[in-house]
Motif scaffolding. Structure first.
Motif, PDB file in Angstrom:
ATOM      1  N   GLN A  14     -42.648  18.394   1.329  1.00 27.01           N
ATOM      2  CA  GLN A  14     -43.274  18.134   0.043  1.00 27.01           C
ATOM      3  C   GLN A  14     -44.780  18.174   0.172  1.00 27.01           C
ATOM      4  OE1 GLN A  14     -42.259  14.325  -1.468  1.00 27.01           O
ATOM      5  NE2 GLN A  14     -43.229  14.623  -3.407  1.00 27.01           N
ATOM      6  N   THR A  32     -45.358   2.187   4.802  1.00 26.98           N
ATOM      7  CA  THR A  32     -45.012   3.601   4.648  1.00 26.98           C
ATOM      8  C   THR A  32     -43.977   4.020   5.683  1.00 26.98           C
ATOM      9  OG1 THR A  32     -47.169   4.148   3.703  1.00 26.98           O
ATOM     10  CG2 THR A  32     -45.944   5.953   4.707  1.00 26.98           C
ATOM     11  N   SER A  44     -43.397  19.193   7.400  1.00 30.68           N
ATOM     12  CA  SER A  44     -44.188  18.606   6.329  1.00 30.68           C
ATOM     13  C   SER A  44     -45.582  19.203   6.270  1.00 30.68           C
ATOM     14  CB  SER A  44     -44.307  17.097   6.530  1.00 30.68           C
ATOM     15  OG  SER A  44     -44.831  16.826   7.812  1.00 30.68           O
ATOM     16  N   ALA A  57     -42.315   3.682  -3.629  1.00 31.71           N
ATOM     17  CA  ALA A  57     -41.682   3.607  -2.320  1.00 31.71           C
ATOM     18  C   ALA A  57     -40.633   2.507  -2.280  1.00 31.71           C
ATOM     19  CB  ALA A  57     -42.737   3.359  -1.247  1.00 31.71           C
ATOM     20  N   HIS A  61     -41.725  20.908  -1.668  1.00 29.62           N
ATOM     21  CA  HIS A  61     -41.899  20.054  -2.835  1.00 29.62           C
ATOM     22  C   HIS A  61     -41.285  20.684  -4.076  1.00 29.62           C
ATOM     23  CE1 HIS A  61     -45.259  22.828  -3.217  1.00 29.62           C
ATOM     24  NE2 HIS A  61     -45.370  22.494  -4.484  1.00 29.62           N
ATOM     25  N   PHE A 109     -45.858   6.393  -6.331  1.00 24.81           N
ATOM     26  CA  PHE A 109     -44.815   6.955  -5.475  1.00 24.81           C
ATOM     27  C   PHE A 109     -43.536   6.129  -5.428  1.00 24.81           C
ATOM     28  CE2 PHE A 109     -48.919   8.449  -3.908  1.00 24.81           C
ATOM     29  CZ  PHE A 109     -48.711   9.820  -3.961  1.00 24.81           C
ATOM     30  N   GLY A 112     -35.061   9.527  -0.454  1.00 22.90           N
ATOM     31  CA  GLY A 112     -36.337   8.896  -0.751  1.00 22.90           C
ATOM     32  C   GLY A 112     -37.346   9.033   0.366  1.00 22.90           C
ATOM     33  N   VAL A 139     -39.639  11.246   2.401  1.00 21.81           N
ATOM     34  CA  VAL A 139     -40.217  12.562   2.105  1.00 21.81           C
ATOM     35  C   VAL A 139     -40.715  13.284   3.344  1.00 21.81           C
ATOM     36  CG1 VAL A 139     -40.886  11.841  -0.211  1.00 21.81           C
ATOM     37  CG2 VAL A 139     -42.527  11.616   1.675  1.00 21.81           C
ATOM     38  N   THR A 146     -45.623   9.760   6.988  1.00 22.40           N
ATOM     39  CA  THR A 146     -44.283   9.713   6.398  1.00 22.40           C
ATOM     40  C   THR A 146     -43.250  10.416   7.271  1.00 22.40           C
ATOM     41  OG1 THR A 146     -44.827  11.670   5.075  1.00 22.40           O
ATOM     42  CG2 THR A 146     -45.124   9.527   4.031  1.00 22.40           C
ATOM     43  N   GLN A 155     -36.134  15.038  -7.947  1.00 18.47           N
ATOM     44  CA  GLN A 155     -36.755  13.975  -8.736  1.00 18.47           C
ATOM     45  C   GLN A 155     -36.295  14.037 -10.187  1.00 18.47           C
ATOM     46  OE1 GLN A 155     -40.795  15.039  -7.699  1.00 18.47           O
ATOM     47  NE2 GLN A 155     -41.062  13.208  -6.444  1.00 18.47           N
ATOM     48  N   GLN A 162     -42.132   6.946   2.575  1.00 17.45           N
ATOM     49  CA  GLN A 162     -42.853   7.409   1.398  1.00 17.45           C
ATOM     50  C   GLN A 162     -44.159   6.633   1.336  1.00 17.45           C
ATOM     51  OE1 GLN A 162     -44.148   9.271  -0.826  1.00 17.45           O
ATOM     52  NE2 GLN A 162     -42.383   9.629  -2.176  1.00 17.45           N
ATOM     53  N   ARG A 163     -45.202   7.232   0.731  1.00 23.43           N
ATOM     54  CA  ARG A 163     -46.482   6.548   0.657  1.00 23.43           C
ATOM     55  C   ARG A 163     -46.331   5.200  -0.039  1.00 23.43           C
ATOM     56  NH1 ARG A 163     -50.990  11.168  -0.854  1.00 23.43           N
ATOM     57  NH2 ARG A 163     -50.480  12.611   0.824  1.00 23.43           N
TER      58      ARG A 163
END
Length: 823
Positions: A276, A112, A383, A160, A687, A158, A410, A412, A393, A694, A117-118
């Protein structure tokens, strides 16, 4: 409905259009040019120049499994010294859990950081991370099984992109080094290559040439996984998205590592303002004393041994590393951190993070930042918008901002920044450990709380039906209990003003606190001259439900964090704004408040419409505004419900065509808000703007599909589904068809306060529209009905008491049949 002399439908439409235009204009201007601009840097720092070569140096030290309860000035002196002079916070490490083990595994945590990203790790359990393979050139190495790690991300929700962090640093001309197998996962580039790798800190004596050094102090997880060697990953599996519940925090350990060197200022990152978030799912938890079952041990990343077979035949991961073994592992990790710090050159910014969990339950972990822009105090990030809370993240974005290089598309997370002054280290550590405790206790009590809530509601509806039909002397008690019942949902959030989780028996403490707040709200509802009016007490409860939650999102959403109907930092689904269950309470309270206001101003219909439209749009703005509620799915359903209520109170006709037009207007409004949010710099978007990006990138369909699947899945939540069905049956079979029970309860309430009909229909419209377009699904109407139906009952019972005594009509009589005598 308003009196015949009220405004015409055309006047209502013009007023609605004008106020919607003003609202959109007000949203777009602040969203596109808000105070947190791209040129804003953290306090005391300078602004990094995007596209320039890396500035300064960053060392990221990952200590998987490290929690604030582990730290102690005598047992972990190195980490304690860092916490005492640096900025501190709890770290939410939520990544993609492996199948059957709903925690963040060490490999997933490191990946991550690599992707921002997760990320997911292959295999059904948490296992040891394989050592990188040296290339034979004296420094470089490659991560074994890298293609399998990349492929595992494609089966996760996700997607990633591994290697983003290293690629960003090297593309800007910086060098990257890794110390330890886990750190190699975070420091590898897109091909799985690590530019400089050492197995231990001693093997990499000079850190000065590197812009980024990622180091691992993995003693805690190595003790948990048994120190076993791992083979390269060869398979991938679809990760699970469920959660487990953790036990109490373990005790700390003692070590005597070398003193940590001091650090100096480095160029700080730009400070973002938004992030997000994902709305939380319907509540489902298990008791923390029971480890959660996992799938069989993987040959790729083997989990620690000694499995026991569950009824499903799967092996079970052991519980958290605890006791003397944990104390020894934490002490060893502290010594490793000290060894790394002894090699850190002056002017380096150091980030310490408890990268992952170390057992079968999830926790909050340690986050410390020293040097550069970080002085002593709290950490925060856009975040989370929460003081002393950041996410895993965020680490990727923090590194790129500190180095003054562009953050890759990418990523987040948002850069860590100062969150204000903090108390002394001992008090700060206790507070952060208490935050983890709150999350653990929340997940212990959430399931039994909702079972108790649903059971109490069902029992109350049954007793109320008998009272309305037969026991006329109990109408006053029923009215009061209905008012208290309607105040319970907002009291769930007000209860967060009291630290109930720290008490010896948290479940009774939670229930007592919620009931006490509900009684307080009900007392206010009957404390003034409005108690003699049919919509008087319901208006107070609805007003508190609306205003309290609006004030909460405007001031940072503190009441929803770790609330049983809110969101928990350990899960990491959402940290600010309106969660779906809070939205259900908020929208229902708002719409019923509008109906009560329209009733109070019925002799001045134009003023009534103006006030209802104005507050309705303010409430909608609070729900959708990116820096307040940031609720994408709530706005269209909220617009629909408010418009239905206002149209009906103004005497307008509600048709399918009008509902369709209003629904499209709501969708257009939230789309404008999302686009306005997207127009801001990428590191300032919520988000809402991220979803627009996205869609542009072609990932919007998968996001919508994931939300739709989650919504349909909630129909399997039998308690909430049963509550919704029974509440609706009570509303329409007991109150709306009163002649069958010998009392025209709801009809009498409609006769004395016609606006109640508009409020109920508007609230139900918003609730079931929210059910269709939000991933929490059935939880939204279930919570909305716990507010609307008891308030309708309270108004109906009051109307029965005010009606002259008559003889009950036959069951076939119309709903306007008369009432029993006053109690």
């Amino acid at each position: 409905m308003l009196t015949p002399g009220g405004p015409s439908p055309r006047t209502v439409r013009v007023l609605l259009a004008a106020l919607l235009t003003l609202l959109v204009a007000a949203l777009i201007v602040p969203a596109s040019s808000g105070p947190a601009s791209a040129g804003t840097a953290p306090a005391g720092g300078t602004l990094p120049v995007a596209g320039a070569a890396p500035v300064g140096r960053v060392v990221v030290i990952g200590v998987p499994g490290l929690r604030w309860a582990d730290l102690d000035p005598e047992r972990t002196p190195t980490l304690w010294a860092l916490a005492d002079r640096g900025a501190t916070a709890s770290l939410s490490t939520r990544a993609v859990p492996p199948e059957g083990l709903p925690v963040t595994c060490p490999a997933a945590g490191w990946l991550t950081v690599s992707a921002g990203q997760r990320a997911a790790s292959p295999g059904p359990g948490c296992g040891a991370i394989p050592a990188p393979v040296a290339a034979g050139d004296g420094g470089t190495a490659s991560v074994p099984g890298w293609p399998a790690l990349v492929a595992a991300q494609q089966s996760s929700p996700f997607k990633a992109r591994l290697g983003l962090l290293s690629d960003a640093v090297t593309a800007a001309g910086g060098k990257v080094a890794a110390i330890g197998p886990g750190a190699a996962l975070a420091a590898a580039d897109g091909s799985g290559r690590v530019a400089a790798y050492a197995a231990t800190p001693a093997a990499l004596p000079d850190l000065a040439p590197y812009a980024l050094v990622v180091a691992e102090a993995g003693e805690i997880t190595r003790a948990w996984t048994g120190g076993r060697e791992a083979s390269p990953p060869a398979t991938r599996s679809t990760p699970s998205t469920t959660q487990a519940t953790p036990p109490t925090a373990p005790s700390t350990t003692q070590a005597t590592p070398p003193a940590a060197p001091s650090t100096t200022q480095a160029t700080p990152p730009a400070e973002p303002s938004t992030t997000q978030a994902t709305p939380p799912a319907a509540p489902s938890t298990t008791h923390p004393a029971r480890p959660t079952a996992s799938a069989p041990e993987s040959t790729a990343f083997p989990a620690r041994a000694a499995p026991s077979t569950t009824t499903a035949g799967a092996e079970r991961e052991p519980a958290d590393l605890d006791g003397e073994a944990r104390r020894e592992a934490v002490g060893a990790a502290d010594r490793t951190v000290g060894e790394v710090l002894s090699k850190v050159p002056q002017g380096t910014t150091v980030l310490v993070a408890g990268i992952s969990d170390s057992g079968s339950v999830a926790h909050l972990h340690v986050a410390i930042a020293t040097g550069g822009p970080y002085g002593r105090g709290w950490l925060t990030a856009a975040s989370t918008r929460q003081r002393a809370l950041v996410t895993i993240t965020d680490i990727t974005a923090t590194v790129t901002h500190l180095l003054g290089i562009p953050t890759p598309e990418g990523v987040v997370g948002r850069a860590w920044s100062g969150g204000g002054a903090a108390p002394p280290a001992a008090e700060a550590a206790r507070g952060l450990a208490d935050a983890d405790l709150a999350s653990q206790v929340l997940r212990e009590v959430r399931e039994p709380f909702f079972i108790a809530l649903v059971s109490a509601q069902l029992l109350f509806y049954g007793l109320a039906a008998i009272v309305v039909r037969r026991h006329r002397r109990m109408l006053t008690a029923t009215r009061v209990v209905a008012t208290v019942s309607a105040a319970l949902p907002v009291s769930i959030f007000l209860a967060q003003l009291v630290p109930w989780w720290s008490l010896r028996h948290p479940m009774p403490a939670l229930l007592g606190t919620i009931v006490a707040f509900a009684a307080l709200v009900a007392g206010l509802a009957y404390a003034g001259p409005w108690r003699g009016r049919v919509l008087g007490p319901p208006a107070v409860v609805a007003g508190v439900s609306s205003l309290a939650l609006l004030a909460d999102v405007v001031t940072g959403s503190r009441l929803q964090v770790n609330a049983v109907a809110g969101y928990e930092p350990v899960t990491g689904g959402r940290f600010y704004g309106f969660g779906n269950m809070a939205f259900a309470v908020y929208s229902t309270g708002t719409i019923l408040l509008l109906a009560a206001v329209a009733h109070a101003l019925r002799r001045r219909p134009r003023l009534a419409v103006a006030v209802c439209v104005a507050y309705g749009l303010l409430a909608i703005a609070g729900d959708g505004w990116p820096t307040w509620g940031a609720d994408f799915g709530g706005v269209p359903s909220f617009v629909l419900g408010v418009a239905v209520c206002v149209l009906m109170t103004a005497g307008g006709r509600v048709s399918v065509l009008r509902l369709g037009v209003i629904g499209l207007a709501g969708a257009a409004l939230i789309s404008l808000i999302a686009v306005a949010d997207w127009l801001r710099p990428a590191d300032q978007r919520t988000h809402l703007g991220a979803f627009v990006q996205q869609i542009i990138g072609g990932d919007g369909g998968s996001v919508v599909g994931r939300k739709l699947g989650a919504m349909l899945h909630t129909l399997g939540n039998l308690p909430l589904t049963l509550l919704s069905v029974v509440a609706l049956a009570f509303l329409f079979l007991v109150l709306a068809r009163p002649s069958r029970w010998g009392a025209a309860a709801l009809s009498l309430a409609y006769a004395q306060a016609p606006e109640l009909r508009a409020g109920l229909i508007g609230a139900l419209t918003a609730a079931f529209a929210g059910f269709l377009i939000n991933d929490s699904g059935i939880a939204i109407p279930a919570m909305a009905l716990t507010v609307a139906v008891p308030l309708a009952l309270a108004a109906s019972v009051h109307a029965l008491q005010l009606a002259p005594p008559t003889t009950a009509a036959r069951s076939s009589a119309p709903a306007e049949a008369t009432a029993p005598p006053t109690a």
